[in-house]
Design a protein around this motif. Structure first.
Motif, PDB file in Angstrom:
ATOM      1  N   ALA A 186      -1.362  12.429  -7.914  1.00 34.17           N
ATOM      2  CA  ALA A 186      -1.585  13.404  -6.834  1.00 34.17           C
ATOM      3  C   ALA A 186      -0.884  12.949  -5.558  1.00 34.17           C
ATOM      4  O   ALA A 186      -0.210  13.735  -4.887  1.00 34.17           O
ATOM      5  CB  ALA A 186      -3.087  13.585  -6.592  1.00 34.17           C
ATOM      6  N   ILE A 187      -1.029  11.663  -5.233  1.00 33.35           N
ATOM      7  CA  ILE A 187      -0.405  11.133  -4.013  1.00 33.35           C
ATOM      8  C   ILE A 187       1.121  11.229  -4.123  1.00 33.35           C
ATOM      9  O   ILE A 187       1.803  11.642  -3.185  1.00 33.35           O
ATOM     10  CB  ILE A 187      -0.851   9.679  -3.769  1.00 33.35           C
ATOM     11  CG1 ILE A 187      -2.343   9.629  -3.457  1.00 33.35           C
ATOM     12  CG2 ILE A 187      -0.045   9.044  -2.643  1.00 33.35           C
ATOM     13  CD1 ILE A 187      -2.944   8.232  -3.507  1.00 33.35           C
ATOM     14  N   ARG A 234      -9.371  -0.715  -3.721  1.00 36.55           N
ATOM     15  CA  ARG A 234     -10.306  -0.307  -4.755  1.00 36.55           C
ATOM     16  C   ARG A 234      -9.687  -0.452  -6.141  1.00 36.55           C
ATOM     17  O   ARG A 234      -8.526  -0.107  -6.340  1.00 36.55           O
ATOM     18  CB  ARG A 234     -10.718   1.143  -4.535  1.00 36.55           C
ATOM     19  CG  ARG A 234     -11.577   1.301  -3.311  1.00 36.55           C
ATOM     20  CD  ARG A 234     -11.722   2.729  -2.885  1.00 36.55           C
ATOM     21  NE  ARG A 234     -12.608   2.796  -1.748  1.00 36.55           N
ATOM     22  CZ  ARG A 234     -13.929   2.918  -1.839  1.00 36.55           C
ATOM     23  NH1 ARG A 234     -14.507   3.052  -3.018  1.00 36.55           N
ATOM     24  NH2 ARG A 234     -14.671   2.919  -0.763  1.00 36.55           N
ATOM     25  N   ALA A 265      -3.075   1.870  -4.065  1.00 39.40           N
ATOM     26  CA  ALA A 265      -3.615   2.887  -3.153  1.00 39.40           C
ATOM     27  C   ALA A 265      -4.870   2.310  -2.527  1.00 39.40           C
ATOM     28  O   ALA A 265      -5.948   2.877  -2.615  1.00 39.40           O
ATOM     29  CB  ALA A 265      -3.895   4.176  -3.902  1.00 39.40           C
ATOM     30  N   CYS A 316       0.854  -1.179   0.000  1.00 40.89           N
ATOM     31  CA  CYS A 316       0.000   0.000   0.000  1.00 40.89           C
ATOM     32  C   CYS A 316       0.897   1.239   0.000  1.00 40.89           C
ATOM     33  O   CYS A 316       1.873   1.307   0.745  1.00 40.89           O
ATOM     34  CB  CYS A 316      -0.908  -0.024   1.220  1.00 40.89           C
ATOM     35  SG  CYS A 316      -2.383   0.943   0.964  1.00 40.89           S
ATOM     36  N   LEU A 317       0.592   2.187  -0.886  1.00 44.55           N
ATOM     37  CA  LEU A 317       1.420   3.395  -0.992  1.00 44.55           C
ATOM     38  C   LEU A 317       1.648   4.048   0.362  1.00 44.55           C
ATOM     39  O   LEU A 317       2.733   4.536   0.647  1.00 44.55           O
ATOM     40  CB  LEU A 317       0.763   4.414  -1.925  1.00 44.55           C
ATOM     41  CG  LEU A 317       1.132   4.362  -3.406  1.00 44.55           C
ATOM     42  CD1 LEU A 317       0.404   5.466  -4.147  1.00 44.55           C
ATOM     43  CD2 LEU A 317       2.640   4.527  -3.599  1.00 44.55           C
ATOM     44  N   SER A 318       0.626   4.038   1.213  1.00 42.45           N
ATOM     45  CA  SER A 318       0.756   4.725   2.503  1.00 42.45           C
ATOM     46  C   SER A 318       1.737   4.020   3.437  1.00 42.45           C
ATOM     47  O   SER A 318       2.210   4.612   4.396  1.00 42.45           O
ATOM     48  CB  SER A 318      -0.600   4.888   3.181  1.00 42.45           C
ATOM     49  OG  SER A 318      -1.239   3.643   3.312  1.00 42.45           O
ATOM     50  N   GLU A 319       2.058   2.743   3.139  1.00 41.76           N
ATOM     51  CA  GLU A 319       3.099   2.069   3.920  1.00 41.76           C
ATOM     52  C   GLU A 319       4.462   2.264   3.266  1.00 41.76           C
ATOM     53  O   GLU A 319       5.483   2.337   3.924  1.00 41.76           O
ATOM     54  CB  GLU A 319       2.829   0.558   3.992  1.00 41.76           C
ATOM     55  CG  GLU A 319       1.579   0.219   4.770  1.00 41.76           C
ATOM     56  CD  GLU A 319       1.289  -1.280   4.743  1.00 41.76           C
ATOM     57  OE1 GLU A 319       2.234  -2.084   4.816  1.00 41.76           O
ATOM     58  OE2 GLU A 319       0.108  -1.635   4.634  1.00 41.76           O
ATOM     59  N   PRO A 361       6.416   6.461   3.156  1.00 40.99           N
ATOM     60  CA  PRO A 361       7.227   7.119   4.196  1.00 40.99           C
ATOM     61  C   PRO A 361       8.650   6.588   4.297  1.00 40.99           C
ATOM     62  O   PRO A 361       9.499   7.209   4.930  1.00 40.99           O
ATOM     63  CB  PRO A 361       6.439   6.819   5.479  1.00 40.99           C
ATOM     64  CG  PRO A 361       5.059   6.499   5.012  1.00 40.99           C
ATOM     65  CD  PRO A 361       5.239   5.817   3.702  1.00 40.99           C
ATOM     66  N   GLU A 383       2.394  14.773  -3.628  1.00 40.01           N
ATOM     67  CA  GLU A 383       2.380  15.154  -2.211  1.00 40.01           C
ATOM     68  C   GLU A 383       3.544  14.509  -1.477  1.00 40.01           C
ATOM     69  O   GLU A 383       4.185  15.114  -0.625  1.00 40.01           O
ATOM     70  CB  GLU A 383       1.053  14.748  -1.558  1.00 40.01           C
ATOM     71  CG  GLU A 383      -0.065  15.721  -1.772  1.00 40.01           C
ATOM     72  CD  GLU A 383       0.291  17.129  -1.330  1.00 40.01           C
ATOM     73  OE1 GLU A 383       0.391  17.990  -2.213  1.00 40.01           O
ATOM     74  OE2 GLU A 383       0.479  17.380  -0.124  1.00 40.01           O
ATOM     75  N   ALA A 416      -5.268   9.900  -9.332  1.00 45.39           N
ATOM     76  CA  ALA A 416      -5.155   9.666  -7.890  1.00 45.39           C
ATOM     77  C   ALA A 416      -3.701   9.404  -7.505  1.00 45.39           C
ATOM     78  O   ALA A 416      -3.183  10.003  -6.562  1.00 45.39           O
ATOM     79  CB  ALA A 416      -6.047   8.490  -7.489  1.00 45.39           C
TER      80      ALA A 416
END
Lengths: 250, 250
Positions: free
Chosen positions: B237-238, B224, B221, B180-183, B186, B241, B234
């Motif tokens: 954009a991520i 979905r 991401a 997952c990108l959010s993992e 960072p 950021e 999407a």
């Protein structure tokens, strides 16, 4: 169509069998070329995910028997307050919003929204519902975004939605000013977020002051000025990643 | 049109004066209602931002005198490798990609791309250029994305683009698997990122193995499944950021 979305009223009394006769049946027959015994992904609108086994393929349709998962997907944690865009833009946006995931959509008037936009058929409940379900069938979620239309931003902001705002980060997108999301995001760990996206031409000073008065932080995703549909998708995507990241490190 | 984009060849020999006669002139006259002495935002394609002062409004057009900023905007730090989408989808995507910001766009064939998509006029250089400039005029940037079209993914991946990949994080979007990108995000602080987005129906196992062999990390991401245009916007954009955030904490 990555998941066939069923409505509760379509199911037989046992809650498992459904005879599909519309575009979903056509998709099963002509795109997926299903045969009896094969399983496909299904979802119950605002209910659980599941798998549907093809029982019979008949002249009148395709009979599925569904098994449902015990838990229901969570409502997406981001809500959207959107100044009514041009109908042509909004028409394409509904399915994409449902696909990216949004809990509620508040469509609102704003000073720079053209009044005749409100006459459009793309604000009709039946139209919206069809497009949102199309988005759910694309992304595989079952949670139908709740949509409401508001003719006065001030009345909406001053209205009785305080219960829905608890633990909710309120953000208003404003390209020219505000804090950059990448600076703001790491400092906050909200349960939910409500994002306000303005019309072409942006929010007016008066509207920005109203948002500030109601606790909205002004944020941007850089200096680029995005069209309102692009801004919605970009900011929703960033916010979802942020919520996921916050949850993991919490 | 938030910034009037000019091409270097349009400028007089002094590098400052330009007589606009096309849709940009019409925009200045009819939308912005400019008067002599007024200034508007301008940008030189692949060059600096600036302001243009309206010198004269004549029957044949609007004469601007431009002052340019000393520095040129940086090339966006994210590149996109995109399996050719349906022409109808790609047609709308060009301007949005330029508005969000992308350095290079590699359009590629893939196993699940329909061959006749390559015959579309939306892959014609003049069409692409027009739409990209439209996106720049929307977002205010001057950097024209460089676009190339590749008939074979394998040849593209094995080709001589190693120089462009140095310090570049390579990512392949794959909803079903991957980190997952959010993992993932960072942990990394790249100079640039190259994002590969697949066709409707996704990359095949063979293609995913090819990407892995060439150093692409598989990311998503969330669970979905997004349409390829929604996924592009999407994820871009991520990533933007992320790059901004990385730069600030570095």
């Amino acid at each position: 169509m990555n998941r066939i979305i069923l409505e509760p009223k379509e199911l037989e009394a046992d809650g498992c069998e459904v005879l599909l006769t519309d575009a979903r049946a056509a998709h099963l027959r002509r795109v997926l070329n299903v045969v009896p015994g094969q399983t496909v992904r299904v979802g119950l609108l605002d209910g659980p995910l599941g798998v549907g086994e093809v029982v019979r393929i008949e002249a009148e349709g395709v009979l599925l028997r569904c098994r449902w998962e015990p838990v229901v997907p969570e409502v997406p944690r981001v809500d959207l307050l959107l100044a009514l865009p041009r109908p042509k833009v909004l028409k394409r946006l509904w399915a994409q919003l449902a696909a990216l995931g949004v809990g509620r959509v508040y469509i609102t008037n704003a000073e720079r929204v053209e009044r005749n936009y409100f006459d459009t058929h793309v604000l009709k409940e039946s139209f919206i519902r069809g497009r949102l379900i199309e988005g759910l069938q694309q992304c595989g979620d079952t949670r139908l975004p709740r949509v409401s239309v508001h003719r006065r931003l001030k009345v909406l902001l001053e209205g009785d939605w305080s219960a829905e705002k608890e633990g909710c980060e309120r953000l208003v997108a404003h390209p020219a000013g505000g804090v950059c999301l990448s600076e703001y995001i790491p400092l906050r760990h909200p349960e939910r977020a409500l994002l306000a996206v303005g019309p072409e031409g942006g929010w007016t000073e008066y509207e920005l002051a109203l948002f500030e008065k109601h606790g909205f932080a002004s944020v941007s995703a850089g200096e680029r000025i995005l069209r309102s549909d692009t801004a919605c998708l970009a900011l929703l995507a960033i916010l979802h990643e942020w919520m996921n990241f916050s949850t993991k490190i919490a």
